[in-house]
Design an enzyme around this catalytic site. Structure first.
Site, PDB file in Angstrom:
ATOM      1  N   TYR A 259      -6.384   6.431   4.884  1.00  0.00           N
ATOM      2  CA  TYR A 259      -6.618   5.456   3.821  1.00  0.00           C
ATOM      3  C   TYR A 259      -5.846   4.162   4.074  1.00  0.00           C
ATOM      4  CZ  TYR A 259      -5.659   2.766  -0.226  1.00  0.00           C
ATOM      5  OH  TYR A 259      -5.487   1.687  -1.033  1.00  0.00           O
TER       6      TYR A 259
ATOM      7  N   ASP B 205      -9.410   6.114  -1.367  1.00  0.00           N
ATOM      8  CA  ASP B 205      -8.331   6.704  -2.157  1.00  0.00           C
ATOM      9  C   ASP B 205      -8.935   7.366  -3.402  1.00  0.00           C
ATOM     10  OD1 ASP B 205      -9.032   4.619  -3.791  1.00  0.00           O
ATOM     11  OD2 ASP B 205      -7.011   3.818  -4.025  1.00  0.00           O
TER      12      ASP B 205
ATOM     13  N   GLU C  74       0.833  -1.210   0.000  1.00  0.00           N
ATOM     14  CA  GLU C  74       0.000   0.000   0.000  1.00  0.00           C
ATOM     15  C   GLU C  74       0.867   1.260   0.000  1.00  0.00           C
ATOM     16  OE1 GLU C  74      -3.039   0.583  -0.499  1.00  0.00           O
ATOM     17  OE2 GLU C  74      -3.876  -1.422  -0.400  1.00  0.00           O
TER      18      GLU C  74
END
Ligand code: SF4
Length: 341
Positions: A117, A135, A34
């Site tokens: 996020y 996102d 991520e």
């Protein structure tokens, strides 16, 4: 909104890509991927991810890695503070959580470099906590499905979307969040070219119904980008070795290596003065051309010069082109100058 859940989950089951970090739901794997995926495309991340995991297979190895080795692994991905924050967070996990990645959204969010996020993505994908992960992909899908004309770059709008998603979050929270992101990546594409005929939500989508896919989402940037002019010098000694130096420990590109450079597009006379101040006697000063590099809020407008030096100044580290490629973390901005030669 409630109606999007079922078709989205079914579509995801059948269409999700087999990505390396989806082989398991280990928090370390999801976390590193991520962080890499922020600002970088999936195809590029795949290579970096595999190399990173080979070198640093777990949180303990990341927490102990030497800074130079870490930056070398990150070289080319840009936004290097991400790598430094990964290590900082790994140390926190080792010290405060006995090496076990925390499982609650609120604890995850407190780790360095992890925002709403990313914390939402890890908490939902790895621990199935019912929290949203919003996102740019998710904002685009929701703006189009709901036909919202709000500016998705505003934090308040992002909050609203998160709140609406929380209200409809199913038990399969991780799959739902990933499904929204995947739909944005593969089908609900940006720049007015979504593949609506392949979309599981087209029967529910306001933008599709009203022909608004080209104008939604609304994105109005508030920030004006800054510009910095630089002269960058590729200085070689008689053996072809190149002068580099380490940047300071804070600020943009902290701790990485760079070619000697000065602010401003200065004249040849000023360049000679600067070289003298660095104890470099130039035999040749040849313009290499110009290059631009965009950071988040600033563009570097660089003029490159090739300098042949009569001797090695002690001020710099002199390295071969091969060593520069293999051993030193040189930011992409400076690699652009290297390519001009
Ligand atoms: S129908 Fe088209 S615009 Fe609407 S969510 Fe699907 S891909 Fe996006």
């Amino acid at each position: 909104m409630q109606e999007i859940v079922k078709p989205l989950l079914e579509w995801f089951q059948q269409n999700k890509r087999p990505l390396p970090w989806r082989e398991d739901t280990l928090p370390y794997h999801v976390w590193v991927s991520e962080i890499m995926l922020q600002q970088t495309r999936i195809e590029a991340v795949m290579r970096y991810y595999a190399r990173f995991m080979d070198a640093l297979p777990d949180i303990a190895s990341l927490s102990e890695v030497d800074d130079d080795a870490l930056l070398k692994l990150w070289e080319g991905l840009g936004y290097y503070s991400r790598a430094r924050n990964l290590k900082k967070a790994a140390r926190t996990v080792m010290q405060e959580y006995d090496g076990v990645f925390p499982s609650r959204f609120e604890d995850i969010k407190r780790l360095s470099g992890i925002g709403e996020y990313t914390a939402g993505a890890i908490a939902s994908i790895c621990f199935n906590e019912k929290v949203p992960a919003v996102d740019g992909n998710v904002l685009r899908v929701i703006a189009r499905v709901t036909g919202s004309r709000e500016n998705v770059l505003l934090p308040a709008v992002k909050k609203q979307v998160a709140s609406r998603l929380s209200d409809i979050m199913p038990d399969e929270a991780g799959a739902f969040n990933e499904a929204l992101m995947e739909l944005g990546e593969l089908v609900c594409l940006p720049n007015g070219v979504p593949l609506c005929e392949k979309c599981p939500l087209h029967a529910l989508c306001a933008a599709f119904r009203d022909g608004l896919t080209e104008v939604l989402p609304v994105r109005i940037k508030a920030l004006r980008r800054g510009k910095t002019e630089l002269c960058v010098f590729l200085i070689r000694d008689a053996d072809g070795r190149i002068a580099i130096e380490k940047r300071g420990n804070s600020g943009l590109l902290a701790g990485m290596y760079q070619f000697p450079n000065v602010a401003g597009h200065i004249s040849e006379k000023e360049i000679k003065k600067q070289l003298t101040a660095w104890d470099v006697t130039p035999l040749v000063i040849a313009p290499l051309g110009e290059a631009k590099h965009a950071f988040t809020h600033i563009d570097w407008m660089m003029k490159g010069y090739r300098i042949e030096a009569a001797h090695k100044s002690d001020r710099f580290l002199w390295v071969s082109a091969d060593a520069l490629q293999k051993e030193y973390a040189l930011p992409t901005a400076f690699r652009k100058i290297f390519k001009l030669e």
